[in-house]
Every structure is written in structure tokens, then in C-alpha cells.
Scaffold this active site. Structure first.
Site, PDB file in Angstrom:
ATOM      1  N   ALA A  30      38.300  41.830  40.176  1.00  0.00           N
ATOM      2  CA  ALA A  30      37.149  41.053  40.815  1.00  0.00           C
ATOM      3  C   ALA A  30      37.623  41.110  42.258  1.00  0.00           C
ATOM      4  O   ALA A  30      38.809  41.458  42.499  1.00  0.00           O
ATOM      5  CB  ALA A  30      37.268  39.819  39.832  1.00  0.00           C
ATOM      6  N   GLY A  68      39.750  42.853  36.294  1.00  0.00           N
ATOM      7  CA  GLY A  68      37.392  43.712  36.442  1.00  0.00           C
ATOM      8  C   GLY A  68      37.829  44.810  35.975  1.00  0.00           C
ATOM      9  O   GLY A  68      36.595  44.948  35.287  1.00  0.00           O
ATOM     10  N   GLU A  73      38.237  45.964  32.500  1.00  0.00           N
ATOM     11  CA  GLU A  73      37.082  45.879  31.958  1.00  0.00           C
ATOM     12  C   GLU A  73      35.645  46.518  32.473  1.00  0.00           C
ATOM     13  O   GLU A  73      35.251  46.321  31.058  1.00  0.00           O
ATOM     14  CB  GLU A  73      36.686  43.698  32.285  1.00  0.00           C
ATOM     15  CG  GLU A  73      37.895  43.258  31.551  1.00  0.00           C
ATOM     16  CD  GLU A  73      37.725  42.024  32.310  1.00  0.00           C
ATOM     17  OE1 GLU A  73      37.934  41.692  34.333  1.00  0.00           O
ATOM     18  OE2 GLU A  73      38.356  40.848  31.977  1.00  0.00           O
ATOM     19  N   GLU A 129      45.297  39.575  36.114  1.00  0.00           N
ATOM     20  CA  GLU A 129      45.001  37.955  36.049  1.00  0.00           C
ATOM     21  C   GLU A 129      45.408  37.273  36.304  1.00  0.00           C
ATOM     22  O   GLU A 129      45.669  36.180  36.788  1.00  0.00           O
ATOM     23  CB  GLU A 129      43.645  38.048  35.212  1.00  0.00           C
ATOM     24  CG  GLU A 129      41.783  38.752  35.980  1.00  0.00           C
ATOM     25  CD  GLU A 129      41.778  39.751  35.039  1.00  0.00           C
ATOM     26  OE1 GLU A 129      42.972  40.618  34.785  1.00  0.00           O
ATOM     27  OE2 GLU A 129      41.544  40.339  34.911  1.00  0.00           O
TER      28      GLU A 129
HETATM   29  C1  HSC Z   1      39.509  39.999  38.137  1.00  0.00           C
HETATM   30  O1  HSC Z   1      39.700  40.810  37.962  1.00  0.00           O
HETATM   31  C2  HSC Z   1      39.355  38.667  36.724  1.00  0.00           C
HETATM   32  C3  HSC Z   1      37.986  39.107  35.706  1.00  0.00           C
HETATM   33  O2  HSC Z   1      38.694  39.404  35.234  1.00  0.00           O
HETATM   34  C4  HSC Z   1      37.152  38.193  35.616  1.00  0.00           C
HETATM   35  C5  HSC Z   1      36.512  37.647  37.266  1.00  0.00           C
HETATM   36  C6  HSC Z   1      34.897  37.212  35.302  1.00  0.00           C
HETATM   37  C7  HSC Z   1      34.556  36.203  36.770  1.00  0.00           C
HETATM   38  C8  HSC Z   1      33.768  35.189  35.969  1.00  0.00           C
HETATM   39  C9  HSC Z   1      32.105  35.409  36.447  1.00  0.00           C
HETATM   40  C10 HSC Z   1      32.060  33.420  35.780  1.00  0.00           C
HETATM   41  N1  HSC Z   1      39.688  41.797  45.758  1.00  0.00           N
HETATM   42  O3  HSC Z   1      47.755  45.803  47.921  1.00  0.00           O
HETATM   43  P1  HSC Z   1      46.960  46.306  49.079  1.00  0.00           P
HETATM   44  C11 HSC Z   1      43.285  43.970  49.373  1.00  0.00           C
HETATM   45  S1  HSC Z   1      41.087  39.163  39.455  1.00  0.00           S
HETATM   46  C12 HSC Z   1      40.093  41.333  46.924  1.00  0.00           C
HETATM   47  O4  HSC Z   1      47.726  46.342  50.413  1.00  0.00           O
HETATM   48  P2  HSC Z   1      48.519  48.544  46.993  1.00  0.00           P
HETATM   49  C13 HSC Z   1      44.230  43.324  49.170  1.00  0.00           C
HETATM   50  O5  HSC Z   1      44.272  42.195  50.099  1.00  0.00           O
HETATM   51  C14 HSC Z   1      41.516  40.838  40.034  1.00  0.00           C
HETATM   52  N2  HSC Z   1      40.662  42.585  48.036  1.00  0.00           N
HETATM   53  O6  HSC Z   1      47.511  48.181  48.730  1.00  0.00           O
HETATM   54  C15 HSC Z   1      44.421  44.307  51.020  1.00  0.00           C
HETATM   55  O7  HSC Z   1      43.685  43.872  52.275  1.00  0.00           O
HETATM   56  P3  HSC Z   1      43.771  44.407  53.447  1.00  0.00           P
HETATM   57  C16 HSC Z   1      42.790  41.390  39.326  1.00  0.00           C
HETATM   58  C17 HSC Z   1      41.418  42.980  47.473  1.00  0.00           C
HETATM   59  O8  HSC Z   1      47.549  50.034  47.900  1.00  0.00           O
HETATM   60  C18 HSC Z   1      43.897  45.810  50.331  1.00  0.00           C
HETATM   61  O9  HSC Z   1      42.779  44.905  49.053  1.00  0.00           O
HETATM   62  N3  HSC Z   1      43.238  42.625  39.990  1.00  0.00           N
HETATM   63  C19 HSC Z   1      42.203  43.311  45.581  1.00  0.00           C
HETATM   64  O10 HSC Z   1      50.115  48.164  47.669  1.00  0.00           O
HETATM   65  C20 HSC Z   1      45.000  46.461  50.079  1.00  0.00           C
HETATM   66  O11 HSC Z   1      46.067  46.044  49.242  1.00  0.00           O
HETATM   67  C21 HSC Z   1      43.971  42.709  40.984  1.00  0.00           C
HETATM   68  O12 HSC Z   1      45.203  41.262  40.149  1.00  0.00           O
HETATM   69  C22 HSC Z   1      41.120  42.673  45.312  1.00  0.00           C
HETATM   70  N4  HSC Z   1      41.281  42.505  43.972  1.00  0.00           N
HETATM   71  O13 HSC Z   1      47.919  48.447  46.482  1.00  0.00           O
HETATM   72  C23 HSC Z   1      44.944  43.445  41.715  1.00  0.00           C
HETATM   73  N5  HSC Z   1      43.149  43.994  45.530  1.00  0.00           N
HETATM   74  O14 HSC Z   1      44.457  45.344  53.507  1.00  0.00           O
HETATM   75  C24 HSC Z   1      45.447  43.029  42.979  1.00  0.00           C
HETATM   76  C25 HSC Z   1      43.657  44.518  46.795  1.00  0.00           C
HETATM   77  O15 HSC Z   1      43.393  43.239  54.075  1.00  0.00           O
HETATM   78  N6  HSC Z   1      45.836  43.641  43.721  1.00  0.00           N
HETATM   79  N7  HSC Z   1      42.546  43.448  47.767  1.00  0.00           N
HETATM   80  O16 HSC Z   1      45.666  43.896  52.917  1.00  0.00           O
HETATM   81  C26 HSC Z   1      46.975  44.642  43.635  1.00  0.00           C
HETATM   82  O17 HSC Z   1      47.721  44.880  42.818  1.00  0.00           O
HETATM   83  C27 HSC Z   1      46.815  46.367  44.183  1.00  0.00           C
HETATM   84  O18 HSC Z   1      46.453  45.666  46.135  1.00  0.00           O
HETATM   85  C28 HSC Z   1      46.338  47.401  44.445  1.00  0.00           C
HETATM   86  C29 HSC Z   1      46.765  48.032  45.604  1.00  0.00           C
HETATM   87  C30 HSC Z   1      47.758  47.284  43.115  1.00  0.00           C
HETATM   88  C31 HSC Z   1      45.314  47.513  43.701  1.00  0.00           C
END
Ligand code: HSC
Length: 697
Positions: free
Chosen positions: A63, A102, A105, A125
Site C-alpha cells: 500500500a 498489499g 495481497e 506490515e
Molecule cells: C500495506 O501494504 C498495508 C496493506 O496490508 C493493507 C492496506 C489496507 C488498507 C485498508 C483500508 C480500508 N509506500 O527503501 P527505499 C519509497 S503497508 C510509499 O529507499 P530500497 C521510500 O520511501 C506497506 N513509498 O529503497 C523511498 O522514497 P524516497 C507494506 C514507499 O530499494 C523509495 O520508495 N510494505 C513504499 O532500499 C525507495 O525506497 C512495506 O512495508 C510504500 N509502500 O527498498 C514495504 N515503499 O526515495 C516498505 C517504499 O523518497 N518498503 N517507498 O526516500 C520497503 O521495505 C523498501 O522500501 C523496499 C525498497 C524493500 C520496497
């Protein structure tokens, strides 16, 4: 259709390609695009299957975290996953890079999943203070069983493709262009008349001992709620029909969404990345880094050398004698053996690092070709100056000269060389090959490209590098000395060190201040107190009861006795009853009548002292932004990540309430509790520390 999702036809297969750089986060536009594209595929004649692929470096990283805390926008992700799964067409995901949260998912909503051998999947998450909220807690356990799903969801770990295949999360591994691989797989499935395979229709997983698992997760999380709550959602997958399980997942997701922990963890996620983005370094190229000199092979120097070696840098270490050189090699060898044991390096690499990449010498001339040298000798100004004079003579022009000092004046060190522009502080934390924090201490004359080189080294070593200005203790140790002091005051006034340690570990700290003092060695604080005694302000309260223990040769863990008593072979210690006697004596001498403290008051005073000093540090420009303080405390001082850091904690409490408490404490001890001007200013203006972070971005 939106720009971020494109639709193309390949005979019977519609390809939905997500292109939302950098990591294809599921923003509203992406969700809308996928939903519209599904509608189109279902309405077009001849389409029998849908293939979902991601553009760039990932399938989907989850997400869009930037949308959290804002009003929800349709279509929501859980409905999108349900909509994909309910399609009458055969839906296939072809995954590369990461498929997280997500992103996984969405893939679990597809009927079949193929992945590249290098792909990684996961539901991380819980690290953001939430749980998989788009069906992940209901679908994953139907594929893997409850136990494996609980493990994956509560650790949030990345699972490599081969293990994901074994667990049943993916159906096939195939190397090649993800779209080509996905099309071939979809064609095979169509050719073999494969049926749609909605995971939601699979049987409920068998239950496990939920209550015992929940209790264990709460304990392991040291106060973090999301893993234990996520487990309850998996329990629902086992006990309820799918639709009801989804409802339960949503309720639990919303509960977590409304917590301060979610705010703290997301603050940590973004600022861990923002901390190295310094406007002053935009466009400044770092100097080349291939070989590093390290002066001194004690615990710290050996840790620094190990970190450099493990990151592919050559190291020249300088020691003073044959014996010291052997001992240094032994320490580095021990560190590398640990890396070998944990599978970080293989035997060949281990041997090469020790025999080829490392040189231990007693001659400063061996440093003539290194690009950067880090001094890690005894913490005394005269000793450091002598070392820097030798470095000045031995190192090539342009070599960066760094000191690992933890509190000495880097300006004074720089002034002892003929090239102060090349001098910087690089403050590592022990053990340096493990701890993530690196304070990059910028002196008055340090050149911008030298600062950039400090940050580049931090990145190479996988550290979180924070810019700090010069003052006694820089960001971290300066703030530490203040909150450590307030812990001492509370002991004098009646809280026991053991109650304080317990209250703070319950708050989420890895260790309390007195257990930390035992670990560091009580002799260190004793020496500091003696050194500072002559210049101490008369109003400063400094407990000295612990000096009685030091006088008897008890220095904490290393001697088996300190605040706690440590028995060989046992982890941790038990409270030392002598301490309470010594405290009582000191209270009597000072005429103090001890009073009771609640755990809540202990935490509040400790945190207020930390925040007040941190506000001074930001106000003076030692830390550029509040987020620099937060990341320093998170990565170097065991501050609970789920609070986001002390400044985030203060914002969450309300800065006016924090200031009011500081002013109230000041009525007892006006010398110690002087409200920081920056804190007063922010309260007067109705602003927060986070406002300052945003203004500095
Ligand atoms: C989720 O998915 C929730 C869902 O289960 C449910 C939602 C349901 C809602 C219901 C409502 C009714 N979003 O780390 P990096 C950016 S929660 C936005 O330097 P790397 C990051 O900030 C999500 N931005 O690169 C950075 O920006 P900058 C679960 C995101 O290669 C740039 O991308 N997912 C983002 O070292 C590069 O990132 C996670 O927790 C995101 N989701 O690592 C994954 N992810 O350049 C979180 C990244 O401006 N992300 N960005 O600084 C990571 O673990 C790492 O970023 C990666 C890449 C492994 C993807």
C-alpha cells in the site's frame, strides 16, 4: 484507465502493467487503474486470462504508506483484492523484485503466482505498526498453514522465492522477463484448462495454541502491539468463514491504524531514509573510497575494521607493537568468524578478508595510499593530536582524516593538522560492525565533499548516518548524559535503580540506564565524575553512592557485580542489595526523605529530560532537524522504534503538556530543569517538531 496501469492484449490474455516508480506502491491511482483494467478485460471479447506485472524494480512494494492517516479513497485495497479474485477470468501474477504487504495481497488475490528466482515476498506490515489489511491474514494461512503464517506475518520477514515455493505462497519459479514468463505460464494454464483457484475458497487452516502464542508475542515485542494483534487476525482465519475473517481483519487493522505506535513506526520508516538527505550536500560528490586506514585495534577499531572489510573495503590497521597487532588481528578474526557462522560470508571470503584485504602494520607509512583514515585510539585530546600529526605527515593529499571520538572537540583535533578541511568526526557505536548508527561530526572547517564522503562511507557500511555539530557528546551522548542525570536524581529522591530500569524497559527501551551502566563499566562514569568534580556547578545534583562500589573494585558486568549481580553462565543479573544500602546512606547524608515514584512518573521525567536537551541540541544547530535526534536515539541508544524517537514522542504527547511538566519539575530543581528556548518557542507558536522536519525538507 490511469497512466500508472497500462492495458495490453496478447491474444486471449490481457496484461495489466503497473508503473508507479520507484516501487509500484498501491496509490489510489494504481488501485483505480487495476480495477478499471479488470473491468475492461472482463468486458472485451476473447479475453480468457489476466496477467498482472510490475514495471521497474519491484512487482509491488505494498500500500502507499504516504496515504496513511489521510481520508480513505475508493477503491480500497481489500475490495480490489476481492474483486480480482472474484473475476471469472483466470488471473495470474508474475512477480519480480519485492512483493510486499498489499503487493503480496494483490498476488494472493490472483489465482496463480509465478516468480523470478531472485524475487522476495513478505507481509512486513507489523513493522509499520499495522497488520496485513487486504486479506493477507486470511489468505496466507490458507496456503501455508497457521503456524507458518503467524511466523511470517509477525516477523514481517522477506521470504525468498525458493522458500515461498516450498511454503505454497507461489506456484512456480521461472527466470526471464516477468511479462514473458507470466504470459507463458498463463498460456500453459489455459492450455491445460486449469481452473480458477481462489484462495478464499480453500479450507480454514488448523488452529494452534493461540493464547500461548499471543502471550509470547507480547513479551517478545516489548510493548509493540502489532505482532500480537496480527496473530489474532490469523486466528480468525482458522476459526471463521472467510468473509467474517475479513471483517475481523478489518476491525483489528483499524484498531492498530489508530494507535500512536503506527504513527511512531511510520515516522521511523520515512525518516530512516530522510536522515541522509541533507540539502547542503545536493550535488556534492563524495571522494573516492576504496581503502581505509584504522588507527588502533581495540574493540572499537577492530569493529570498524570489520565493518569496512565486510563492505568490500581494504583496511590498513595501525597498531603499536607486535603483541597489540596480534591481538587486533584476533579481534577482527573473531568478528569475521561470527559473520561466517551467521552465513553473512562464506569460508573463502572469510579467508580472503583476513589474508588479502586486511593489513596490520606498525608503520604510519603504510597509510600512504588510503582514501580515509579513522582514528580509534584512547579518548584523550593529547593522544589524538599526536596521532593526527602523524596522519598529516603520512597520508596523501585529499585523504579524509576522521576521528572516532565520542565527545572531544573535533575543531581542536582539526586545528592540530595542516589540513583542517579534510578532518571530520565519524562516531561509531560499539560493537561497530553491528550497531547501525554513525554520527558524522562536522567541524567548522570541514569541506562539504568530506561531509559527503562521511555519508557515503555510512551508506557503504549499511549504517544510518546522522549529521552532528561539534559539542561535548555531539547529539547522542550529550542527550544521554542529561537523561542519565535525571535517573540519578530520581534514585536520590526515592525510586530504586531497579524500578527505574523496569519502568523504562516496560516503556520499550532495550535496557534501563543502570543495566546499561553495568554493561559499559561503572569505572567509566566514576572517572568522568572525578574529572568533572572541580568544575561542577554547585547546584548540580550528582549521586556518588555508586562510587563506594567502584572503590571496592566492582565495575558492573565485567567484574560480576554492579547495580546487579551477574552469575557466570546466566543471562542478565539480579538486583544487588548493597546498592539500596548505599543509596540510603547517601540520602541520610544529604538529608533527603525518600518518596514513592510511580512507573509513569519515572518515564515522564526521563522522557521530559531527554526531549528538553534534544530541543537544546536542535536549537543550537548541533542537530539540524528533530528527525536527526530521533534517528540517533533509535539506532544508537535502544530507543523503542514504535515511539518513533523522543521528538515524535513529544509531538504525540503535545509539546504544551511536555513544557508544562518541565516547568513544574523546575520548581524543585531550577538549575537542571531549564526549559529549552526552542521548546518554548514552538509551544508559543502552536507548532510541532514535525513541522520543523517538514520545513527543513
Ligand atoms: C500495506 O501494504 C498495508 C496493506 O496490508 C493493507 C492496506 C489496507 C488498507 C485498508 C483500508 C480500508 N509506500 O527503501 P527505499 C519509497 S503497508 C510509499 O529507499 P530500497 C521510500 O520511501 C506497506 N513509498 O529503497 C523511498 O522514497 P524516497 C507494506 C514507499 O530499494 C523509495 O520508495 N510494505 C513504499 O532500499 C525507495 O525506497 C512495506 O512495508 C510504500 N509502500 O527498498 C514495504 N515503499 O526515495 C516498505 C517504499 O523518497 N518498503 N517507498 O526516500 C520497503 O521495505 C523498501 O522500501 C523496499 C525498497 C524493500 C520496497
Amino acid at each position: 484507465m490511469t497512466d500508472v496501469v497500462t492495458y495490453t492484449r496478447h491474444d486471449e490474455i490481457a496484461v495489466l502493467r503497473i508503473a508507479n516508480p520507484p516501487v509500484n506502491a498501491l496509490s489510489q491511482a494504481v488501485r483505480q487503474g487495476l480495477s478499471d483494467a479488470m473491468d475492461r478485460a472482463e468486458s472485451e471479447d476473447g479475453v480468457k486470462a489476466v496477467l498482472i506485472v510490475g514495471d521497474g524494480r519491484a512487482f509491488i512494494a505494498g500500500a502507499d504508506i504516504k496515504e496513511f492517516g489521510k481520508p480513505p479513497m475508493e477503491p480500497n485495497l481489500p475490495d480490489l483484492c476481492t474483486r480480482i479474485e472474484a473475476s471469472p477470468l483466470l488471473v495470474v501474477a508474475s512477480m519480480h523484485g519485492v512483493s510486499l504487504g498489499g503487493g503480496l495481497e494483490v498476488a494472493l488475490g490472483c489465482h496463480y503466482r509465478v516468480a523470478q528466482p531472485s524475487a522476495r515476498v513478505g507481509l512486513p506490515e507489523v513493522h509499520l505498526g499495522i497488520l496485513p489489511g487486504a486479506g493477507g491474514t486470511q489468505r496466507l494461512p490458507r496456503l501455508t498453514g497457521a503456524e507458518k503464517a503467524v511466523e511470517a506475518i509477525t516477523t514481517g520477514r522477506h521470504i525468498k522465492a525458493p522458500e515461498a515455493l516450498e511454503l505454497g505462497i507461489i506456484d512456480k519459479i521461472e527466470e526471464g522477463d516477468p511479462e514473458t514468463v507470466g504470459l507463458a505460464y498463463a498460456r500453459d494454464l489455459l492450455a491445460s484448462n486449469a481452473a480458477r483457484r481462489p484462495v478464499s475458497e480453500m479450507p480454514n487452516p488448523q488452529g494452534i495454541d493461540w493464547d500461548a502464542t499471543h502471550a509470547a508475542l507480547l513479551k517478545k515485542g516489548r510493548g509493540q502491539l502489532s505482532p500480537a494483534t496480527a496473530m489474532r487476525a490469523v486466528q480468525a482465519a482458522s476459526e471463521l468463514p472467510f468473509d467474517e475473517g475479513i471483517k475481523r481483519e478489518r476491525e483489528l487493522f483499524m484498531d492498530l491504524m489508530n494507535t500512536d505506535q503506527r504513527k511512531g513506526l511510520i515516522h521511523a520508516f520515512f525518516n530512516e531514509r530522510a536522515v541522509s538527505n541533507l540539502p547542503e550536500l545536493k550535488g556534492v560528490a563524495p571522494r573516492a573510497l576504496q581503502s581505509i586506514g584504522v588507527i588502533g585495534g581495540g574493540t572499537m577499531g577492530a569493529g570498524i575494521a570489520t565493518a569496512c572489510l565486510l563492505s568490500g573495503l581494504n583496511v590498513v590497521m595501525i597498531e603499536m607493537s607486535d603483541d597489540a597487532a596480534e591481538a587486533a588481528k584476533g579481534r577482527i578474526g573473531g568478528n569475521l568468524a561470527g559473520a561466517l557462522k551467521r552465513g553473512k560470508i562464506n569460508q573463502e571470503k572469510h579467508d580472503n578478508l583476513l589474508s588479502i584485504a586486511l593489513e596490520v602494520s606498525q608503520n604510519y607509512d603504510s597509510l600512504k595510499d588510503v582514501d580515509l583514515v579513522i582514528e580509534a585510539v584512547f579518548e584523550e585530546m593529547d593522544v589524538k593530536k599526536q596521532v593526527f600529526a602523524k596522519l598529516d605527515a603520512a597520508c596523501k593529499p585529499g585523504c579524509v582524516l576522521a576521528s572516532n571520538t565520542s565527545y572531544l572537540d573535533v575543531n581542536e583535533i582539526a586545528a592540530s593538522t595542516t589540513r583542517p578541511a579534510d578532518v571530520i568526526g565519524l562516531h561509531f557505536f560499539s560493537p561497530a560492525h553491528v550497531m547501525k548508527l554513525l554520527e558524522v561530526v562536522v567541524a567548522d572547517q570541514t569541506a562539504p565533499d568530506v561531509v559527503a564522503t562521511g555519508f557515503a562511507l555510512g551508506k557503504m557500511l549499511g549504517k544510518v548516518a546522522v549529521r552532528a555539530g561539534v559539542c561535548d557528546g555531539f547529539i547522542g551522548n550529550r542527550i544521554l548524559s542529561t537523561y542519565r542525570a535525571v535517573a540519578g536524581h530520581m534514585v536520590l529522591d526515592g525510586a530504586s535503580p531497579f524500578q527505574i530500569d523496569d519502568a523504562l524497559t516496560d516503556f520499550g527501551f532495550a535496557m534501563g540506564p543502570f543495566a546499561v551502566a553495568d554493561l559499559a563499566g561503572l569505572d567509566i562514569g566514576w572517572a568522568t565524575r572525578k574529572r568533572k568534580a572541580a568544575t561542577r556547578h554547585p547546584d548540580e545534583r550528582v549521586p556518588t553512592y555508586i562510587d563506594r562500589l567502584c572503590e571496592q573494585g566492582h565495575y558492573g558486568q565485567k567484574t560480576g557485580e554492579g547495580y546487579y549481580i551477574y552469575e557466570k553462565g546466566k543471562r542478565g543479573g539480579t538486583p544487588n542489595p548493597k546498592i539500596l544500602e548505599l543509596i540510603k546512606d547517601e540520602q541520610q547524608t544529604l538529608g533527603i526523605t525518600p518518596r514513592d515514584f510511580s512507573d509513569a512518573e519515572i518515564v515522564r521525567r526521563y522522557m521530559c529530560a531527554m526531549v528538553n536537551e534534544a530541543a537544546e541540541v536542535v536549537g543550537e544547530g548541533i542537530a539540524r532537524r528533530p528527525l536527526d535526534v530521533d534517528m540517533t536515539l533509535l539506532f544508537g541508544y535502544g530507543f523503542p522504534r514504535y515511539w518513533g524517537g523522543p521528538m515524535k514522542w513529544a509531538d504525540i504527547q503535545g509539546l504544551d503538556a511536555v513544557l508544562a511538566d518541565i516547568e513544574r519539575y523546575g520548581q524543585e530543581d531550577a538549575w537542571f530543569w531549564q526549559p529549552a528556548p526552542l521548546l518554548k518557542q514552538l509551544v508559543a507558536e502552536g507548532r510541532t517538531f514535525d513541522d520543523l522536519n517538514k520545513e527543513a525538507a
